[in-house]
Scaffold this motif. Structure first.
Motif, mmCIF file in Angstrom:
data_model
loop_
_atom_site.group_PDB
_atom_site.id
_atom_site.type_symbol
_atom_site.label_atom_id
_atom_site.label_comp_id
_atom_site.label_asym_id
_atom_site.label_seq_id
_atom_site.Cartn_x
_atom_site.Cartn_y
_atom_site.Cartn_z
ATOM 1 N N PRO A 1 42.424 36.171 52.246
ATOM 2 C CA PRO A 1 42.331 36.683 53.626
ATOM 3 C C PRO A 1 43.419 37.707 53.961
ATOM 4 C CG PRO A 1 41.983 34.317 53.606
ATOM 5 C CD PRO A 1 42.417 34.700 52.215
ATOM 6 N N SER B 1 37.406 27.757 40.641
ATOM 7 C CA SER B 1 37.236 29.137 40.171
ATOM 8 C C SER B 1 36.656 30.058 41.237
ATOM 9 C CB SER B 1 36.383 29.159 38.893
ATOM 10 O OG SER B 1 35.263 28.319 39.031
ATOM 11 N N GLY C 1 37.022 24.173 46.889
ATOM 12 C CA GLY C 1 37.034 25.577 47.309
ATOM 13 C C GLY C 1 35.662 26.225 47.213
HETATM 14 C C1 LIG Z 1 38.786 40.101 52.135
HETATM 15 C C2 LIG Z 1 38.635 38.643 52.413
HETATM 16 C C3 LIG Z 1 38.931 38.138 53.658
HETATM 17 C C4 LIG Z 1 38.786 36.789 53.922
HETATM 18 N N1 LIG Z 1 39.085 36.338 55.164
HETATM 19 C C5 LIG Z 1 38.965 35.036 55.433
HETATM 20 C C6 LIG Z 1 39.338 34.537 56.705
HETATM 21 O O1 LIG Z 1 39.756 35.275 57.591
HETATM 22 N N2 LIG Z 1 39.204 33.202 56.945
HETATM 23 C C7 LIG Z 1 38.735 32.372 55.995
HETATM 24 O O2 LIG Z 1 38.642 31.180 56.260
HETATM 25 N N3 LIG Z 1 38.364 32.800 54.776
HETATM 26 C C8 LIG Z 1 38.483 34.119 54.467
HETATM 27 N N4 LIG Z 1 38.134 34.574 53.224
HETATM 28 C C9 LIG Z 1 37.560 33.613 52.242
HETATM 29 C C10 LIG Z 1 38.681 32.876 51.497
HETATM 30 O O3 LIG Z 1 39.550 33.806 50.947
HETATM 31 C C11 LIG Z 1 38.078 32.008 50.408
HETATM 32 O O4 LIG Z 1 37.295 31.000 51.009
HETATM 33 C C12 LIG Z 1 39.180 31.365 49.542
HETATM 34 O O5 LIG Z 1 39.902 32.366 48.875
HETATM 35 C C13 LIG Z 1 38.596 30.391 48.542
HETATM 36 O O6 LIG Z 1 39.613 29.954 47.695
HETATM 37 P P1 LIG Z 1 39.301 29.462 46.219
HETATM 38 O O7 LIG Z 1 40.624 29.084 45.633
HETATM 39 O O8 LIG Z 1 38.223 28.467 46.239
HETATM 40 O O9 LIG Z 1 38.693 30.728 45.449
HETATM 41 P P2 LIG Z 1 39.233 32.159 45.131
HETATM 42 O O10 LIG Z 1 40.181 32.629 46.168
HETATM 43 O O11 LIG Z 1 38.031 32.978 44.855
HETATM 44 O O12 LIG Z 1 40.083 31.988 43.773
HETATM 45 C C14 LIG Z 1 39.423 31.765 42.550
HETATM 46 C C15 LIG Z 1 40.427 31.720 41.404
HETATM 47 O O13 LIG Z 1 39.734 31.355 40.216
HETATM 48 C C16 LIG Z 1 40.044 32.253 39.162
HETATM 49 N N5 LIG Z 1 38.902 32.255 38.237
HETATM 50 C C17 LIG Z 1 37.612 32.581 38.496
HETATM 51 N N6 LIG Z 1 36.847 32.417 37.406
HETATM 52 C C18 LIG Z 1 37.677 31.989 36.437
HETATM 53 C C19 LIG Z 1 37.491 31.655 35.062
HETATM 54 N N7 LIG Z 1 36.296 31.733 34.467
HETATM 55 N N8 LIG Z 1 38.579 31.294 34.346
HETATM 56 C C20 LIG Z 1 39.821 31.219 34.917
HETATM 57 N N9 LIG Z 1 40.039 31.500 36.211
HETATM 58 C C21 LIG Z 1 38.988 31.878 36.958
HETATM 59 C C22 LIG Z 1 40.341 33.546 39.878
HETATM 60 O O14 LIG Z 1 41.103 34.426 39.051
HETATM 61 C C23 LIG Z 1 41.128 33.021 41.081
HETATM 62 O O15 LIG Z 1 42.456 32.729 40.694
HETATM 63 C C24 LIG Z 1 38.297 35.919 52.910
HETATM 64 C C25 LIG Z 1 38.014 36.420 51.643
HETATM 65 C C26 LIG Z 1 38.193 37.764 51.383
HETATM 66 C C27 LIG Z 1 37.898 38.293 50.022
#
Ligand SMILES: Cc1cc2nc3c(=O)[nH]c(=O)nc-3n(C[C@H](O)[C@H](O)[C@H](O)COP(=O)(O)OP(=O)(O)OC[C@H]3O[C@@H](n4cnc5c(N)ncnc54)[C@H](O)[C@@H]3O)c2cc1C
Length: 408
Positions: free
Chosen positions: A42, A104, A272
Protein backbone atom coordinates in the motif's frame (compact mmCIF):
# COMPACT_ATOMS: atom_id res chain seq x y z
CA UNK A 1 10.28 -25.99 14.73
CA UNK A 2 12.10 -25.71 11.40
CA UNK A 3 9.71 -23.40 9.59
CA UNK A 4 9.71 -22.04 6.06
CA UNK A 5 7.63 -19.05 4.98
CA UNK A 6 6.98 -18.49 1.28
CA UNK A 7 6.73 -14.72 0.81
CA UNK A 8 7.91 -11.70 2.77
CA UNK A 9 4.93 -9.45 2.02
CA UNK A 10 2.73 -8.21 4.89
CA UNK A 11 1.46 -11.75 5.55
CA UNK A 12 4.82 -13.53 5.21
CA UNK A 13 6.88 -11.20 7.36
CA UNK A 14 4.17 -11.07 10.02
CA UNK A 15 4.03 -14.88 10.09
CA UNK A 16 7.85 -15.10 10.29
CA UNK A 17 7.88 -12.57 13.12
CA UNK A 18 5.24 -14.55 15.03
CA UNK A 19 7.14 -17.80 14.57
CA UNK A 20 10.32 -16.24 15.98
CA UNK A 21 8.47 -14.75 18.89
CA UNK A 22 6.56 -17.89 19.88
CA UNK A 23 9.38 -20.31 19.14
CA UNK A 24 12.68 -18.53 19.86
CA UNK A 25 14.71 -21.72 19.62
CA UNK A 26 13.24 -22.73 16.25
CA UNK A 27 14.46 -21.62 12.84
CA UNK A 28 12.63 -19.59 10.19
CA UNK A 29 13.59 -19.29 6.53
CA UNK A 30 11.62 -16.60 4.63
CA UNK A 31 11.70 -16.70 0.84
CA UNK A 32 10.84 -13.99 -1.66
CA UNK A 33 11.08 -13.87 -5.45
CA UNK A 34 12.06 -10.23 -5.15
CA UNK A 35 15.47 -8.69 -4.39
CA UNK A 36 14.10 -6.30 -1.72
CA UNK A 37 13.67 -6.41 2.06
CA UNK A 38 10.07 -6.98 3.24
CA UNK A 39 7.89 -4.05 2.15
CA UNK A 40 4.29 -2.88 2.31
CA UNK A 41 2.56 -2.65 -1.12
CA UNK A 42 0.00 0.00 0.00
CA UNK A 43 2.99 2.37 0.36
CA UNK A 44 4.14 1.86 -3.26
CA UNK A 45 2.42 4.90 -4.77
CA UNK A 46 3.69 7.21 -2.03
CA UNK A 47 7.18 5.79 -2.45
CA UNK A 48 7.29 6.45 -6.19
CA UNK A 49 5.89 9.96 -5.76
CA UNK A 50 7.96 11.10 -2.79
CA UNK A 51 10.89 8.68 -2.56
CA UNK A 52 10.06 8.05 1.12
CA UNK A 53 11.32 4.69 2.34
CA UNK A 54 10.04 4.45 5.91
CA UNK A 55 6.39 3.64 5.07
CA UNK A 56 7.51 1.22 2.35
CA UNK A 57 9.95 -0.77 4.50
CA UNK A 58 7.37 -0.76 7.26
CA UNK A 59 9.19 -3.18 9.58
CA UNK A 60 12.61 -1.63 8.92
CA UNK A 61 14.98 -2.80 6.18
CA UNK A 62 16.85 -4.94 8.72
CA UNK A 63 13.78 -6.69 10.17
CA UNK A 64 14.96 -10.20 9.29
CA UNK A 65 18.47 -9.65 10.59
CA UNK A 66 17.10 -8.14 13.81
CA UNK A 67 14.71 -11.01 14.45
CA UNK A 68 17.02 -13.82 13.40
CA UNK A 69 14.95 -14.77 10.35
CA UNK A 70 16.98 -16.31 7.54
CA UNK A 71 15.83 -14.20 4.60
CA UNK A 72 16.47 -15.49 1.10
CA UNK A 73 15.70 -12.91 -1.56
CA UNK A 74 15.40 -13.61 -5.30
CA UNK A 75 14.43 -17.18 -4.41
CA UNK A 76 11.42 -18.44 -6.31
CA UNK A 77 9.61 -21.52 -5.08
CA UNK A 78 8.58 -23.70 -8.02
CA UNK A 79 7.21 -26.74 -6.19
CA UNK A 80 6.44 -28.36 -2.87
CA UNK A 81 7.10 -31.99 -2.07
CA UNK A 82 4.63 -32.62 0.71
CA UNK A 83 5.87 -36.21 1.30
CA UNK A 84 9.52 -35.27 1.65
CA UNK A 85 8.45 -32.00 3.31
CA UNK A 86 10.62 -29.83 1.13
CA UNK A 87 10.15 -26.71 -0.93
CA UNK A 88 11.84 -26.71 -4.31
CA UNK A 89 13.44 -23.53 -5.63
CA UNK A 90 13.88 -22.45 -9.26
CA UNK A 91 17.65 -22.97 -8.97
CA UNK A 92 17.04 -26.62 -8.02
CA UNK A 93 17.77 -26.22 -4.30
CA UNK A 94 15.51 -28.02 -1.80
CA UNK A 95 14.73 -26.65 1.66
CA UNK A 96 13.30 -28.99 4.26
CA UNK A 97 10.58 -27.89 6.64
CA UNK A 98 8.59 -29.15 9.59
CA UNK A 99 6.04 -26.36 9.24
CA UNK A 100 5.28 -24.27 6.16
CA UNK A 101 3.46 -20.95 5.72
CA UNK A 102 2.18 -20.14 2.24
CA UNK A 103 2.14 -16.34 1.97
CA UNK A 104 2.97 -15.88 -1.70
CA UNK A 105 0.37 -13.15 -2.25
CA UNK A 106 -1.09 -12.21 -5.60
CA UNK A 107 -0.48 -10.25 -8.79
CA UNK A 108 -2.66 -8.05 -10.96
CA UNK A 109 -4.14 -9.79 -13.94
CA UNK A 110 -6.65 -9.47 -16.75
CA UNK A 111 -7.95 -12.74 -18.21
CA UNK A 112 -7.84 -11.91 -21.92
CA UNK A 113 -5.72 -12.73 -24.96
CA UNK A 114 -2.45 -10.83 -24.99
CA UNK A 115 -2.27 -10.42 -21.21
CA UNK A 116 1.05 -12.28 -21.26
CA UNK A 117 2.63 -10.12 -23.99
CA UNK A 118 5.96 -8.55 -23.17
CA UNK A 119 5.47 -5.05 -21.86
CA UNK A 120 2.16 -5.70 -20.04
CA UNK A 121 3.02 -4.34 -16.64
CA UNK A 122 1.89 -5.13 -13.13
CA UNK A 123 1.76 -2.76 -10.16
CA UNK A 124 1.35 -5.31 -7.44
CA UNK A 125 4.97 -5.81 -6.40
CA UNK A 126 7.91 -3.49 -5.84
CA UNK A 127 9.76 -5.32 -8.57
CA UNK A 128 7.10 -4.81 -11.24
CA UNK A 129 6.35 -1.28 -10.02
CA UNK A 130 10.07 -0.42 -10.27
CA UNK A 131 10.13 -1.66 -13.89
CA UNK A 132 7.09 0.45 -14.65
CA UNK A 133 8.50 3.60 -13.08
CA UNK A 134 11.92 3.17 -14.62
CA UNK A 135 10.21 3.35 -18.02
CA UNK A 136 8.24 6.42 -16.95
CA UNK A 137 11.33 8.20 -15.53
CA UNK A 138 13.39 7.41 -18.62
CA UNK A 139 10.79 9.24 -20.70
CA UNK A 140 9.62 6.11 -22.55
CA UNK A 141 6.02 6.56 -21.48
CA UNK A 142 3.81 9.47 -22.40
CA UNK A 143 0.54 7.51 -22.48
CA UNK A 144 -0.80 4.57 -20.45
CA UNK A 145 -3.83 2.31 -20.64
CA UNK A 146 -5.12 0.63 -17.53
CA UNK A 147 -7.38 -2.29 -18.32
CA UNK A 148 -9.74 -2.71 -15.38
CA UNK A 149 -10.96 -0.24 -12.83
CA UNK A 150 -10.31 -1.89 -9.49
CA UNK A 151 -8.75 0.10 -6.67
CA UNK A 152 -5.12 -0.67 -7.51
CA UNK A 153 -5.66 0.38 -11.14
CA UNK A 154 -7.30 3.60 -9.98
CA UNK A 155 -4.49 4.35 -7.55
CA UNK A 156 -1.96 3.76 -10.32
CA UNK A 157 -3.88 5.98 -12.75
CA UNK A 158 -3.66 8.91 -10.32
CA UNK A 159 0.02 8.34 -9.73
CA UNK A 160 0.81 8.22 -13.47
CA UNK A 161 -1.33 11.32 -14.09
CA UNK A 162 0.60 13.14 -11.35
CA UNK A 163 3.82 12.18 -13.16
CA UNK A 164 2.55 13.76 -16.39
CA UNK A 165 1.47 10.58 -18.22
CA UNK A 166 -1.79 10.71 -20.25
CA UNK A 167 -3.76 7.89 -18.60
CA UNK A 168 -6.90 6.14 -19.84
CA UNK A 169 -8.78 3.67 -17.64
CA UNK A 170 -10.93 1.12 -19.47
CA UNK A 171 -13.67 -0.54 -17.43
CA UNK A 172 -16.38 -3.00 -18.43
CA UNK A 173 -18.88 -1.74 -15.89
CA UNK A 174 -20.31 1.74 -16.13
CA UNK A 175 -18.91 2.84 -12.79
CA UNK A 176 -15.57 2.71 -11.02
CA UNK A 177 -14.31 -0.02 -8.71
CA UNK A 178 -17.52 -2.04 -9.08
CA UNK A 179 -16.53 -4.55 -6.39
CA UNK A 180 -15.89 -1.78 -3.91
CA UNK A 181 -18.11 1.20 -4.73
CA UNK A 182 -21.73 1.61 -5.69
CA UNK A 183 -22.55 3.86 -8.69
CA UNK A 184 -23.48 6.81 -6.42
CA UNK A 185 -20.17 6.79 -4.51
CA UNK A 186 -18.33 6.13 -7.76
CA UNK A 187 -19.63 9.44 -9.17
CA UNK A 188 -17.59 11.30 -6.55
CA UNK A 189 -14.44 9.35 -7.42
CA UNK A 190 -15.06 9.82 -11.17
CA UNK A 191 -15.29 13.60 -10.77
CA UNK A 192 -11.96 13.68 -8.91
CA UNK A 193 -10.20 11.45 -11.44
CA UNK A 194 -11.45 13.46 -14.38
CA UNK A 195 -10.42 16.72 -12.70
CA UNK A 196 -6.94 15.25 -12.17
CA UNK A 197 -6.61 14.46 -15.86
CA UNK A 198 -7.43 10.72 -15.93
CA UNK A 199 -9.54 9.81 -18.93
CA UNK A 200 -12.28 7.28 -18.14
CA UNK A 201 -13.81 4.91 -20.69
CA UNK A 202 -16.39 3.04 -18.66
CA UNK A 203 -18.95 0.56 -19.94
CA UNK A 204 -16.42 -0.50 -22.59
CA UNK A 205 -15.37 -4.12 -23.12
CA UNK A 206 -11.65 -4.76 -23.70
CA UNK A 207 -11.29 -7.90 -25.85
CA UNK A 208 -7.52 -8.31 -26.02
CA UNK A 209 -4.21 -6.68 -25.37
CA UNK A 210 -2.42 -6.29 -28.70
CA UNK A 211 1.07 -5.51 -29.99
CA UNK A 212 4.00 -7.19 -31.68
CA UNK A 213 6.35 -8.02 -30.08
CA UNK A 214 5.43 -5.77 -27.12
CA UNK A 215 2.01 -4.70 -25.92
CA UNK A 216 1.06 -1.44 -27.57
CA UNK A 217 -2.69 -1.16 -27.10
CA UNK A 218 -6.05 -2.71 -26.41
CA UNK A 219 -8.62 -4.06 -28.84
CA UNK A 220 -12.16 -3.09 -27.83
CA UNK A 221 -15.36 -5.03 -28.45
CA UNK A 222 -16.49 -2.44 -31.06
CA UNK A 223 -13.45 -3.40 -33.18
CA UNK A 224 -11.47 -0.23 -32.48
CA UNK A 225 -8.00 -0.23 -30.95
CA UNK A 226 -6.70 2.19 -28.35
CA UNK A 227 -2.92 2.57 -28.38
CA UNK A 228 -0.55 3.58 -25.60
CA UNK A 229 3.11 3.33 -24.61
CA UNK A 230 2.22 1.31 -21.54
CA UNK A 231 -0.51 -1.26 -20.83
CA UNK A 232 -1.38 -2.40 -17.31
CA UNK A 233 -3.62 -5.45 -16.90
CA UNK A 234 -5.65 -4.83 -13.77
CA UNK A 235 -9.12 -6.32 -13.85
CA UNK A 236 -8.45 -8.23 -10.64
CA UNK A 237 -5.83 -10.02 -8.60
CA UNK A 238 -4.71 -13.62 -9.04
CA UNK A 239 -3.14 -15.51 -6.13
CA UNK A 240 0.34 -16.93 -6.75
CA UNK A 241 -0.44 -20.66 -6.56
CA UNK A 242 1.19 -22.10 -9.69
CA UNK A 243 3.96 -23.72 -7.62
CA UNK A 244 1.28 -25.84 -5.91
CA UNK A 245 0.03 -27.44 -9.15
CA UNK A 246 1.69 -30.80 -8.51
CA UNK A 247 1.14 -30.88 -4.75
CA UNK A 248 -1.70 -32.31 -2.63
CA UNK A 249 -2.64 -28.86 -1.38
CA UNK A 250 -6.20 -28.04 -2.37
CA UNK A 251 -6.61 -24.83 -4.32
CA UNK A 252 -9.41 -23.01 -6.07
CA UNK A 253 -8.89 -19.38 -6.96
CA UNK A 254 -6.44 -19.30 -4.04
CA UNK A 255 -5.30 -21.84 -1.43
CA UNK A 256 -8.26 -23.33 0.44
CA UNK A 257 -7.93 -22.84 4.18
CA UNK A 258 -10.19 -23.84 7.06
CA UNK A 259 -11.15 -21.75 10.09
CA UNK A 260 -7.70 -22.45 11.59
CA UNK A 261 -6.08 -21.25 8.34
CA UNK A 262 -4.75 -24.77 7.73
CA UNK A 263 -4.51 -26.08 4.20
CA UNK A 264 -5.56 -29.59 3.21
CA UNK A 265 -2.06 -30.84 4.18
CA UNK A 266 -1.22 -31.01 7.91
CA UNK A 267 1.57 -28.69 9.01
CA UNK A 268 1.00 -26.31 6.09
CA UNK A 269 -0.95 -23.09 6.65
CA UNK A 270 -1.70 -20.12 4.40
CA UNK A 271 -2.34 -16.40 4.97
CA UNK A 272 -2.85 -13.19 3.04
CA UNK A 273 -3.77 -12.65 -0.61
CA UNK A 274 -2.95 -16.26 -1.48
CA UNK A 275 -5.49 -17.69 0.98
CA UNK A 276 -9.11 -18.34 0.09
CA UNK A 277 -10.60 -18.02 3.56
CA UNK A 278 -14.21 -17.83 4.68
CA UNK A 279 -15.89 -14.43 4.46
CA UNK A 280 -16.81 -13.19 7.91
CA UNK A 281 -20.43 -12.53 6.91
CA UNK A 282 -21.35 -14.96 4.18
CA UNK A 283 -19.07 -17.80 5.29
CA UNK A 284 -18.22 -18.37 1.62
CA UNK A 285 -14.62 -18.76 0.57
CA UNK A 286 -13.24 -15.65 -1.06
CA UNK A 287 -9.87 -13.97 -1.59
CA UNK A 288 -10.30 -10.57 0.05
CA UNK A 289 -6.93 -9.23 -1.05
CA UNK A 290 -6.45 -6.44 1.46
CA UNK A 291 -3.74 -5.59 3.96
CA UNK A 292 -5.78 -5.91 7.20
CA UNK A 293 -6.81 -9.47 6.31
CA UNK A 294 -3.19 -10.42 5.52
CA UNK A 295 -1.82 -9.15 8.83
CA UNK A 296 -4.75 -10.56 10.83
CA UNK A 297 -4.43 -14.03 9.30
CA UNK A 298 -0.65 -14.36 9.49
CA UNK A 299 -0.16 -14.50 13.30
CA UNK A 300 -3.08 -16.93 13.68
CA UNK A 301 -1.74 -19.20 10.94
CA UNK A 302 1.79 -19.10 12.41
CA UNK A 303 0.62 -19.74 15.98
CA UNK A 304 -1.52 -22.68 14.83
CA UNK A 305 1.47 -24.11 12.98
CA UNK A 306 3.23 -24.21 16.36
CA UNK A 307 0.34 -26.06 17.96
CA UNK A 308 -2.05 -23.31 19.09
CA UNK A 309 -5.72 -23.73 18.30
CA UNK A 310 -6.82 -20.26 17.28
CA UNK A 311 -9.90 -19.72 15.13
CA UNK A 312 -10.00 -17.04 12.44
CA UNK A 313 -13.20 -15.05 12.47
CA UNK A 314 -13.27 -14.61 8.70
CA UNK A 315 -12.05 -12.13 6.11
CA UNK A 316 -13.67 -8.76 5.66
CA UNK A 317 -14.13 -6.46 2.73
CA UNK A 318 -12.95 -2.98 3.64
CA UNK A 319 -11.34 -0.45 1.32
CA UNK A 320 -10.26 3.15 1.43
CA UNK A 321 -8.88 5.27 -1.38
CA UNK A 322 -5.78 7.07 -0.23
CA UNK A 323 -4.71 9.23 -3.14
CA UNK A 324 -7.96 10.63 -4.41
CA UNK A 325 -7.88 13.78 -2.31
CA UNK A 326 -11.44 13.02 -1.14
CA UNK A 327 -11.63 10.35 1.55
CA UNK A 328 -13.75 7.38 0.46
CA UNK A 329 -14.33 4.30 2.59
CA UNK A 330 -16.27 1.18 1.69
CA UNK A 331 -17.02 -1.69 4.07
CA UNK A 332 -18.98 -4.91 3.68
CA UNK A 333 -21.09 -5.59 0.62
CA UNK A 334 -23.74 -3.92 -1.51
CA UNK A 335 -25.06 -7.30 -2.74
CA UNK A 336 -28.81 -7.93 -2.50
CA UNK A 337 -29.82 -5.36 0.11
CA UNK A 338 -33.50 -5.07 1.01
CA UNK A 339 -33.09 -1.37 1.79
CA UNK A 340 -30.52 1.35 1.18
CA UNK A 341 -30.39 4.54 3.27
CA UNK A 342 -28.54 7.48 1.76
CA UNK A 343 -27.61 11.00 2.85
CA UNK A 344 -25.78 13.45 0.61
CA UNK A 345 -24.86 17.08 1.10
CA UNK A 346 -22.05 19.37 -0.05
CA UNK A 347 -19.76 16.56 -1.22
CA UNK A 348 -20.38 14.33 1.81
CA UNK A 349 -22.10 11.04 1.08
CA UNK A 350 -23.16 8.20 3.35
CA UNK A 351 -24.93 5.09 2.09
CA UNK A 352 -25.87 2.22 4.35
CA UNK A 353 -26.95 -1.14 2.89
CA UNK A 354 -29.41 -3.18 4.97
CA UNK A 355 -30.62 -6.76 4.84
CA UNK A 356 -32.97 -8.27 7.43
CA UNK A 357 -32.74 -5.06 9.47
CA UNK A 358 -28.97 -5.32 9.79
CA UNK A 359 -26.13 -3.44 8.12
CA UNK A 360 -24.39 -5.47 5.44
CA UNK A 361 -22.30 -2.65 3.99
CA UNK A 362 -21.64 1.07 4.05
CA UNK A 363 -19.99 3.59 1.77
CA UNK A 364 -18.83 7.00 2.90
CA UNK A 365 -17.25 9.88 1.01
CA UNK A 366 -16.03 13.22 2.34
CA UNK A 367 -16.86 13.00 6.03
CA UNK A 368 -15.98 9.38 6.77
CA UNK A 369 -16.01 9.56 10.55
CA UNK A 370 -19.04 7.29 10.93
CA UNK A 371 -17.30 4.35 9.18
CA UNK A 372 -16.17 2.84 12.49
CA UNK A 373 -19.68 3.04 13.96
CA UNK A 374 -21.23 1.31 10.93
CA UNK A 375 -18.55 -1.37 10.98
CA UNK A 376 -19.13 -2.00 14.66
CA UNK A 377 -22.92 -2.28 14.13
CA UNK A 378 -22.31 -4.58 11.17
CA UNK A 379 -19.92 -6.87 13.04
CA UNK A 380 -22.21 -7.06 16.06
CA UNK A 381 -25.19 -7.69 13.75
CA UNK A 382 -27.22 -5.09 15.61
CA UNK A 383 -30.79 -4.56 14.41
CA UNK A 384 -30.83 -0.95 13.18
CA UNK A 385 -34.39 -0.45 11.93
CA UNK A 386 -35.29 1.52 15.06
CA UNK A 387 -32.87 4.29 14.09
CA UNK A 388 -34.66 4.89 10.78
CA UNK A 389 -33.10 7.50 8.49
CA UNK A 390 -31.20 8.93 11.49
CA UNK A 391 -28.65 6.18 10.81
CA UNK A 392 -27.19 8.15 7.89
CA UNK A 393 -27.70 11.66 9.21
CA UNK A 394 -24.73 13.75 10.41
CA UNK A 395 -24.03 13.24 14.06
CA UNK A 396 -25.26 9.66 14.27
CA UNK A 397 -22.76 7.89 16.45
CA UNK A 398 -22.00 5.74 19.43
CA UNK A 399 -23.97 8.05 21.73
CA UNK A 400 -27.15 7.08 19.85
CA UNK A 401 -26.45 3.44 20.65
CA UNK A 402 -26.08 4.26 24.34
CA UNK A 403 -29.29 6.34 24.41
CA UNK A 404 -31.06 3.50 22.67
CA UNK A 405 -29.71 0.93 25.14
CA UNK A 406 -30.97 2.90 28.14
CA UNK A 407 -34.21 3.84 26.43
CA UNK A 408 -33.89 7.66 26.29
C1 LIG B 1 -0.52 -0.33 -5.11
C2 LIG B 1 -1.23 -1.08 -4.04
C3 LIG B 1 -1.98 -0.41 -3.10
C4 LIG B 1 -2.65 -1.11 -2.11
N1 LIG B 1 -3.38 -0.41 -1.20
C5 LIG B 1 -4.02 -1.06 -0.23
C6 LIG B 1 -4.73 -0.34 0.76
O1 LIG B 1 -4.80 0.89 0.74
N2 LIG B 1 -5.37 -1.04 1.74
C7 LIG B 1 -5.32 -2.38 1.77
O2 LIG B 1 -5.91 -2.96 2.68
N3 LIG B 1 -4.66 -3.11 0.85
C8 LIG B 1 -3.99 -2.47 -0.15
N4 LIG B 1 -3.30 -3.19 -1.08
C9 LIG B 1 -3.34 -4.68 -1.02
C10 LIG B 1 -2.29 -5.21 -0.04
O3 LIG B 1 -1.05 -4.68 -0.38
C11 LIG B 1 -2.26 -6.72 -0.10
O4 LIG B 1 -3.49 -7.22 0.36
C12 LIG B 1 -1.11 -7.29 0.76
O5 LIG B 1 0.12 -6.86 0.24
C13 LIG B 1 -1.15 -8.80 0.81
O6 LIG B 1 -0.02 -9.26 1.48
P1 LIG B 1 0.58 -10.70 1.19
O7 LIG B 1 1.78 -10.82 2.08
O8 LIG B 1 -0.48 -11.71 1.29
O9 LIG B 1 1.03 -10.70 -0.35
P2 LIG B 1 2.03 -9.83 -1.18
O10 LIG B 1 2.16 -8.46 -0.63
O11 LIG B 1 1.61 -9.99 -2.59
O12 LIG B 1 3.46 -10.55 -0.97
C14 LIG B 1 3.73 -11.79 -1.59
C15 LIG B 1 5.16 -12.22 -1.31
O13 LIG B 1 5.34 -13.53 -1.83
C16 LIG B 1 6.51 -13.59 -2.64
N5 LIG B 1 6.31 -14.68 -3.61
C17 LIG B 1 5.33 -14.80 -4.54
N6 LIG B 1 5.45 -15.95 -5.22
C18 LIG B 1 6.54 -16.56 -4.71
C19 LIG B 1 7.21 -17.79 -5.01
N7 LIG B 1 6.78 -18.61 -5.97
N8 LIG B 1 8.33 -18.08 -4.31
C20 LIG B 1 8.81 -17.25 -3.34
N9 LIG B 1 8.20 -16.10 -3.01
C21 LIG B 1 7.09 -15.76 -3.68
C22 LIG B 1 6.63 -12.20 -3.19
O14 LIG B 1 7.96 -11.94 -3.64
C23 LIG B 1 6.24 -11.38 -1.95
O15 LIG B 1 7.34 -11.31 -1.06
C24 LIG B 1 -2.59 -2.53 -2.07
C25 LIG B 1 -1.82 -3.21 -3.01
C26 LIG B 1 -1.13 -2.50 -3.98
C27 LIG B 1 -0.29 -3.23 -4.97
Amino acid sequence: MRAVVIGTGPAGITAAETLRRLDPSGSVVALSTEPFPPYSPPALADHFLTGREAPLYWKGRDVCERLGIEERRSSQVVGIDTDAREVVLADGAHIGFEGLVLASGSRLHAPMPGADLAGVLDFKSLQTATELFTRVREGEVSSALIVGNGFIGIELSLLLADLGVAVTVIGRRTWLMPRVLDPTTSRIAEAVLTARGVSLRLGVEAEAIVGDPRASGVLLADGSTVSADLVVAATGVKPHIEYLDDSDITTGWGVHVDERLSTSVPGIVAAGDVAEAADRFTGERYVHAIFPNAVAQAPIAAANLLGADLGYEGAESMNSLKHLGVPIVSIGTTDSPDDVLRWEEGGDLRSVYLRDDRIIGAQLAGDIRAAGVYRSLMLRRVRVGRFGSRLVEPGFGTADLTYDAIGV
